[in-house]
Design an enzyme around this catalytic site. Structure first.
Site, short mmCIF file in Angstrom:
data_model
loop_
_atom_site.label_atom_id
_atom_site.label_comp_id
_atom_site.label_asym_id
_atom_site.label_seq_id
_atom_site.Cartn_x
_atom_site.Cartn_y
_atom_site.Cartn_z
CG HIS A 118 -1.60 -1.28 1.13
ND1 HIS A 118 -2.69 -1.58 1.27
CD2 HIS A 118 -1.61 -2.46 2.27
CE1 HIS A 118 -3.46 -2.57 0.91
NE2 HIS A 118 -2.49 -2.89 2.31
CE LYS A 176 10.58 20.56 -11.13
NZ LYS A 176 10.29 19.50 -10.71
CD GLU A 180 8.46 12.43 -14.95
OE1 GLU A 180 8.18 13.77 -16.13
OE2 GLU A 180 8.58 12.78 -13.71
CB SER A 186 12.69 23.22 -14.76
OG SER A 186 11.99 24.44 -15.00
#
Ligand code: ARG
Length: 457
Positions: free
Chosen positions: A155, A282, A289, A276
């Site tokens: 979980h 960043k 992804e 970024s």
């Protein structure tokens, strides 16, 4: 040049040509098309259907076309309908009369069925290599991290301590199954459709066993109507590719979580990260992804192909041409994902101390503390309750179980002795789990030995 102009009195409408053509994408298998033609004429000559001179002229013509396509000296144009017409026209242009005999005892229907199978088979072999590289990388990381402790989750909540080797080993199993799944597909599809003709075989005395053998198949297919319209193996491949994408997606998701500022279990290498345009701080895990996201198009290809096939009456119908772009895209996508994923994990830093610290917090040793009581005669259900109370105490005192004093233990149960600390240490919790498949290093070493042997085969 058209292969079928004879019974037509009008030129094809340009829009029709554009809609109908497949050369813009089936040029991808020109090598397979040429290899199939060489096997075909070799067989025709053996059977006395084609003279040896014509065979030799055709083969050397085809080889020269292949060389020129390889080198770029010959460019493929979209005036031809498909790669089959293009190669045949080019052959006739190069060697004349003999070239016109190439298509004896063959139809584009069995030709394209063959080309697609040859292409898929070659790509399965490449995918197999890429999976093997990934498995090797995982195996070396597993050997390195047999004692790197980390929390195991259910979980997405900390559950019990495991090792990084064990966690990676779960993915090893998935990719290992993927590899064997591809081999299953390869085995089942490895039969040669050439010689099936348009749908009903031919009247020439073709030796289909011989052609099959020349092209490395296990034998000829056994029903000509099925042979020209079967794309089951494409669907099987797309299903296997979807499974690989799903596994890569799960793994990427975890890496994205591990790479987050909150977890910091891993750090992506700069060479595998992006920045970024506005936020200077960043460093984003775009590759993970993208790999996670690419599963969408691979699953899409699977569903599209199932849909294309669902209403196709026997035998060949042009709908079947739709198999190519879907399959090519799915294959290229998964190949890219495998390559990049392997590169990403091999350059990534695993932050052992942070993983271990995280396993210490979050009561991952609570089950082991309950087991301690069970080993001292307390029934498990009671032990569960006692440890639950201790966890509450810990939360209140902002401590972990191993930071409680013996007095604090005794405030809940008198059974605890000094040896509780040893019993619930991370090391004990993990290393005592040595049943087959468990995270203890001794158990894992045995599993790793099995994997190593398998990879060497
Ligand atoms: N481009 C076609 C395909 O991919 C080749 C076979 C053409 N056969 C036909 N009967 N029109 O399926």
């Amino acid at each position: 040049m058209k292969l079928w102009g004879g019974r037509f009195t009008k030129e094809t409408n340009q829009l029709v040509h554009n809609f109908n053509e497949s050369i813009s994408f089936d040029q991808k298998f020109y090598k397979q098309d040429i290899a199939g033609s060489i096997a075909h004429v070799t067989m025709l000559a053996k059977q006395g259907i084609l003279s040896e001179e014509d065979r030799d002229a055709i083969i050397s013509g085809l080889n020269s076309i292949r060389q020129d396509l390889d080198s770029g000296a010959l460019a493929i144009t979209t005036e031809s309908e498909d790669i089959h017409s293009f190669v045949e026209a080019e052959l006739i242009a190069r060697i004349g009369e003999a070239g016109k005999r190439l298509h004896t005892g063959r139809s584009r229907n069995d030709q394209v069925a063959l080309d697609m199978r040859l292409y898929v088979r070659d790509e399965i072999d490449e995918l197999d290599h890429l999976l093997k590289d990934l498995l090797k990388e995982l195996l070396s990381l597993m050997e390195e991290h047999l004692h790197t402790y980390m929390p195991g989750f259910t979980h997405l909540q900390k559950a019990q301590p495991v090792t990084l080797a064990h966690h990676l080993g779960a993915y090893y199993e998935m990719f290992r199954r993927d590899k064997s799944r591809l081999q299953d597909v390869r085995k089942r599809m490895n039969y040669c459709p050439l010689g099936s003709g348009a749908l009903a075989g031919t009247t020439y005395p073709l030796d289909r066993n011989y052609t099959a053998e020349l092209l490395g198949f296990d034998g000829p297919t056994l029903n000509s109507m099925d042979s020209v319209s079967d794309r089951d193996y494409v669907i099987e491949l797309l299903s296997a590719l979807s499974m690989i994408s799903m596994h890569l997606g799960r793994f990427s998701e975890e890496i994205i979580i591990w790479n987050s500022n909150e977890y910091q279990f891993v750090e992506m290498d700069d060479s595998y990260s992006t920045g970024s345009s506005i936020m200077p701080q960043k460093k984003n895990p775009d590759i993970a992804e993208l790999i996670r996201g690419k599963s969408g198009r691979v699953y899409g290809a699977l569903i599209s192909m199932l849909t294309v096939m669902k209403g196709i009456p026997l035998a060949y119908d042009k709908d079947l041409q739709e198999d190519k772009e879907l399959t090519f895209d799915a294959i290229d996508t998964v190949k890219g994902c495998l390559l990049l994923f392997t590169g990403m994990i091999s350059t990534m830093t695993f932050r052992k101390e942070i993983m271990e610290e995280s396993a210490k917090k979050g009561f991952t040793n609570a089950t082991d503390a309950a087991d301690y009581l069970v080993n001292h005669g307390v029934p498990f259900r009671d032990a569960h309750g006692i440890i639950g109370q201790l966890v509450l105490l810990c939360i209140e005192k902002k401590k972990s179980l191993d930071e409680l004093t013996l007095e604090e233990y005794h405030s809940v149960s008198p059974v605890f002795q000094e040896d509780i600390y040893e019993a619930i240490s991370l090391k004990t919790c993990v290393e005592k789990r040595v049943t087959i498949g468990a995270p203890g290093a001794d158990a894992m070493k045995e599993v790793i030995a099995v994997y190593k042997k398998e990879l060497e085969e």
